[in-house]
Design a protein around this motif. Structure first.
Motif, PDB file in Angstrom:
ATOM      1  N   ALA A 173      63.286  -2.327  12.610  1.00 29.59           N
ATOM      2  CA  ALA A 173      63.981  -2.424  11.324  1.00 29.59           C
ATOM      3  C   ALA A 173      63.751  -1.174  10.493  1.00 29.59           C
ATOM      4  O   ALA A 173      62.628  -0.662  10.434  1.00 29.59           O
ATOM      5  CB  ALA A 173      63.495  -3.647  10.550  1.00 29.59           C
ATOM      6  N   ILE A 174      64.826  -0.686   9.875  1.00 31.92           N
ATOM      7  CA  ILE A 174      64.747   0.395   8.894  1.00 31.92           C
ATOM      8  C   ILE A 174      65.560  -0.021   7.678  1.00 31.92           C
ATOM      9  O   ILE A 174      66.728  -0.403   7.801  1.00 31.92           O
ATOM     10  CB  ILE A 174      65.283   1.724   9.450  1.00 31.92           C
ATOM     11  N   ALA A 175      64.936   0.016   6.505  1.00 31.80           N
ATOM     12  CA  ALA A 175      65.625  -0.348   5.265  1.00 31.80           C
ATOM     13  C   ALA A 175      65.318   0.691   4.199  1.00 31.80           C
ATOM     14  O   ALA A 175      64.158   0.878   3.829  1.00 31.80           O
ATOM     15  CB  ALA A 175      65.182  -1.730   4.796  1.00 31.80           C
ATOM     16  N   PRO A 176      66.309   1.404   3.706  1.00 35.19           N
ATOM     17  CA  PRO A 176      66.065   2.435   2.691  1.00 35.19           C
ATOM     18  C   PRO A 176      66.038   1.866   1.275  1.00 35.19           C
ATOM     19  O   PRO A 176      66.689   0.865   0.967  1.00 35.19           O
ATOM     20  CB  PRO A 176      67.261   3.375   2.867  1.00 35.19           C
ATOM     21  N   ARG A 177      65.272   2.514   0.429  1.00 36.51           N
ATOM     22  CA  ARG A 177      65.335   2.314  -1.020  1.00 36.51           C
ATOM     23  C   ARG A 177      65.562   3.692  -1.610  1.00 36.51           C
ATOM     24  O   ARG A 177      64.624   4.383  -2.023  1.00 36.51           O
ATOM     25  CB  ARG A 177      64.055   1.672  -1.542  1.00 36.51           C
ATOM     26  N   ALA A 178      66.831   4.087  -1.631  1.00 33.26           N
ATOM     27  CA  ALA A 178      67.198   5.473  -1.899  1.00 33.26           C
ATOM     28  C   ALA A 178      66.721   5.952  -3.259  1.00 33.26           C
ATOM     29  O   ALA A 178      66.291   7.106  -3.411  1.00 33.26           O
ATOM     30  CB  ALA A 178      68.709   5.639  -1.774  1.00 33.26           C
ATOM     31  N   ALA A 179      66.786   5.091  -4.269  1.00 29.79           N
ATOM     32  CA  ALA A 179      66.423   5.507  -5.625  1.00 29.79           C
ATOM     33  C   ALA A 179      64.958   5.910  -5.732  1.00 29.79           C
ATOM     34  O   ALA A 179      64.581   6.677  -6.614  1.00 29.79           O
ATOM     35  CB  ALA A 179      66.727   4.381  -6.615  1.00 29.79           C
ATOM     36  N   ASN A 180      64.138   5.403  -4.829  1.00 34.30           N
ATOM     37  CA  ASN A 180      62.711   5.719  -4.838  1.00 34.30           C
ATOM     38  C   ASN A 180      62.309   6.648  -3.694  1.00 34.30           C
ATOM     39  O   ASN A 180      61.120   6.807  -3.428  1.00 34.30           O
ATOM     40  CB  ASN A 180      61.892   4.432  -4.767  1.00 34.30           C
ATOM     41  N   SER A 198      63.208  -7.651  10.905  1.00 32.79           N
ATOM     42  CA  SER A 198      64.227  -7.326   9.919  1.00 32.79           C
ATOM     43  C   SER A 198      63.607  -7.208   8.538  1.00 32.79           C
ATOM     44  O   SER A 198      62.652  -7.931   8.206  1.00 32.79           O
ATOM     45  CB  SER A 198      65.310  -8.413   9.912  1.00 32.79           C
ATOM     46  N   ILE A 199      64.146  -6.285   7.728  1.00 31.95           N
ATOM     47  CA  ILE A 199      63.725  -6.112   6.340  1.00 31.95           C
ATOM     48  C   ILE A 199      64.975  -5.979   5.473  1.00 31.95           C
ATOM     49  O   ILE A 199      65.870  -5.193   5.786  1.00 31.95           O
ATOM     50  CB  ILE A 199      62.848  -4.861   6.156  1.00 31.95           C
ATOM     51  N   ALA A 200      65.031  -6.759   4.401  1.00 32.26           N
ATOM     52  CA  ALA A 200      66.107  -6.631   3.411  1.00 32.26           C
ATOM     53  C   ALA A 200      65.477  -6.294   2.072  1.00 32.26           C
ATOM     54  O   ALA A 200      64.571  -6.989   1.603  1.00 32.26           O
ATOM     55  CB  ALA A 200      66.908  -7.919   3.315  1.00 32.26           C
ATOM     56  N   VAL A 201      65.939  -5.216   1.465  1.00 32.26           N
ATOM     57  CA  VAL A 201      65.402  -4.746   0.187  1.00 32.26           C
ATOM     58  C   VAL A 201      66.272  -5.269  -0.953  1.00 32.26           C
ATOM     59  O   VAL A 201      67.490  -5.121  -0.930  1.00 32.26           O
ATOM     60  CB  VAL A 201      65.350  -3.206   0.163  1.00 32.26           C
ATOM     61  N   SER A 202      65.637  -5.884  -1.921  1.00 37.85           N
ATOM     62  CA  SER A 202      66.340  -6.388  -3.103  1.00 37.85           C
ATOM     63  C   SER A 202      65.665  -5.840  -4.354  1.00 37.85           C
ATOM     64  O   SER A 202      64.438  -5.898  -4.484  1.00 37.85           O
ATOM     65  CB  SER A 202      66.308  -7.917  -3.130  1.00 37.85           C
ATOM     66  N   GLU A 203      66.473  -5.328  -5.271  1.00 37.37           N
ATOM     67  CA  GLU A 203      65.908  -4.805  -6.520  1.00 37.37           C
ATOM     68  C   GLU A 203      65.562  -5.927  -7.494  1.00 37.37           C
ATOM     69  O   GLU A 203      64.954  -5.681  -8.535  1.00 37.37           O
ATOM     70  CB  GLU A 203      66.888  -3.828  -7.170  1.00 37.37           C
ATOM     71  N   SER A 204      65.940  -7.148  -7.158  1.00 39.79           N
ATOM     72  CA  SER A 204      65.540  -8.290  -7.964  1.00 39.79           C
ATOM     73  C   SER A 204      64.087  -8.615  -7.650  1.00 39.79           C
ATOM     74  O   SER A 204      63.752  -9.018  -6.542  1.00 39.79           O
ATOM     75  CB  SER A 204      66.430  -9.490  -7.653  1.00 39.79           C
ATOM     76  N   GLY A 205      63.227  -8.425  -8.594  1.00 38.04           N
ATOM     77  CA  GLY A 205      61.799  -8.680  -8.357  1.00 38.04           C
ATOM     78  C   GLY A 205      60.902  -7.505  -8.632  1.00 38.04           C
ATOM     79  O   GLY A 205      60.035  -7.622  -9.482  1.00 38.04           O
ATOM     80  N   PRO A 206      61.054  -6.343  -7.970  1.00 37.21           N
ATOM     81  CA  PRO A 206      61.831  -6.107  -6.746  1.00 37.21           C
ATOM     82  C   PRO A 206      61.113  -6.697  -5.528  1.00 37.21           C
ATOM     83  O   PRO A 206      59.900  -6.892  -5.556  1.00 37.21           O
ATOM     84  CB  PRO A 206      61.911  -4.587  -6.670  1.00 37.21           C
TER      85      PRO A 206
END
Length: 362
Positions: A196-203, A247-255
């Motif tokens: 799994a690869i999940a980006p958090r582009a803003a960070n 699997s990884i899903a990034v959510s900004e809620s919480g975050p």
């Protein structure tokens, strides 16, 4: 428009709610009804991507579509409403594990070594979104690509390999320029397979999941890690999971980072004292601390795919119960705060595993 407000999913199943839907199907996320979309691949679908223009791109182990009149070796594009194959045909010689539309091209990773019926494409290719013709971009690796993500003009790949480009050491993860194919300096060096690869582009951050327990050579990161998107150096984030993360899903809620896999606990020592979470967990996106979210997936199951939206988190995999319900096999939608089955969701009856999901909100 049948393509708006749909979740497209693929896997090893052949029926949904008793209706023939071999290896790929779509459900309306409001009415929960299975729709007429039916591409009918002849084998497993492993990855799905939807373009802004409407085409749905599939990758997997199949060699034909539309039962089985149209030859499509391991990748195909279909109508978002009917599932009928369109002319796009990159024609690989081996399975496709990851397909991702971006701009006017589709980037693909897998187990193949040729594209367009013979042109060298060592486990990766970038092709035209309309024709499937391969572009000159060819950043080869010496093993399997399982997953990929695109951030700006960079593509991040994960899998099971030891070198990339011109035999440059890049164990299990690498990054390339999306335009030139040049190998970038990013080198997190996980010591085993990345799934799994999940980006958090803003960070400027990339999250990794898989079989590894170390990154950056010798730094302990059990099955999940957060690394700098430029260098690959590990951040402090360390959820410390006891077994594999798929699997990884990034959510900004919480975050929040939602993790799926085949595990039993997170926040293992020295991160914490260990918290029971069976095959799915939510952790703080900053410090890695486990959250209350607990979908209670059955212990012999596996969560292979997660898609997060503000009001629901979709789980796909090889489980028979989730969200506190024993009638939610292989695909479930749960509350993003509690993990209980979403009140608006009646799980479709699927005969086998869900490996890939893409939510098209329209």
């Amino acid at each position: 428009d049948v393509s708006a407000g749909q979740i497209y999913f693929g896997g090893t199943f052949t029926k949904v709610n008793g209706v023939d839907r071999p290896f790929a199907a779509a459900i309306d996320t409001s009415t929960l009804a299975i729709n007429s979309w039916n591409p009918e691949p002849n084998a497993e679908v492993r990855s799905i991507s939807v373009s802004n223009g409407g085409a749905v791109y599939l990758g997997g182990a199949f060699t034909s579509l539309n039962a089985p009149s149209v030859v499509k070796n391991y990748a195909a594009a279909v109508s978002p409403t009917t599932g009928d194959a369109v002319t796009w045909n990159p024609d690989f010689n081996g399975p496709v594990n990851a397909v991702l539309h971006s701009g006017t091209t589709v980037t693909i990773g897998g187990e193949f070594t040729t594209v367009n019926g013979g042109r060298i494409g060592s486990r990766s290719a970038k092709v035209d979104e309309t024709t499937g013709t391969a572009l000159s971009w060819n950043p080869s690796v010496n093993g399997t690509i399982n997953t990929l993500a695109i951030v700006g003009h960079e593509v991040f790949i994960g899998g099971e390999f030891s070198s990339a480009g011109s035999l440059v050491p890049r164990p299990n993860a690498a990054a390339f320029d999306l335009v030139t194919g040049e190998l970038l300096d990013w080198n997190p060096s996980p010591n085993s397979t990345v799934l799994a690869i999940a980006p958090r582009a803003a960070n400027n951050t990339i999250f990794l999941g898989g079989y590894f327990d170390k990154v950056n050579g010798s730094l302990d990161r059990k099955h999940a890690a957060s690394v700098d998107a430029t260098s690959g150096a590990a951040n402090a984030w360390n959820p410390s999971v006891d077994k594999v993360v798929y699997s990884i899903a990034v959510s900004e809620s919480g975050p929040t980072a939602f993790l799926g896999g085949q595990f039993q606990s997170v926040n293992l020592p020295p991160t914490g004292t260990g918290v029971t979470r069976i095959n799915a967990a939510a952790v703080d996106l900053v410090n890695g601390a486990v959250k209350a979210w607990d979908p209670k997936v059955n212990s012999i199951g596996t969560v292979v795919s997660i898609v997060a939206e503000p009001t629901r988190v979709f789980l796909g995999g090889y489980f028979t119960s989730a969200g506190g319900s024993t009638s939610s096999p292989f695909l479930a939608a749960v509350d993003p705060s509690t993990g209980l089955l979403s009140p608006s969701w009646t799980s479709p009856q699927i005969g086998s595993g869900v490996r890939a999901m893409t939510l098209n909100s329209g």
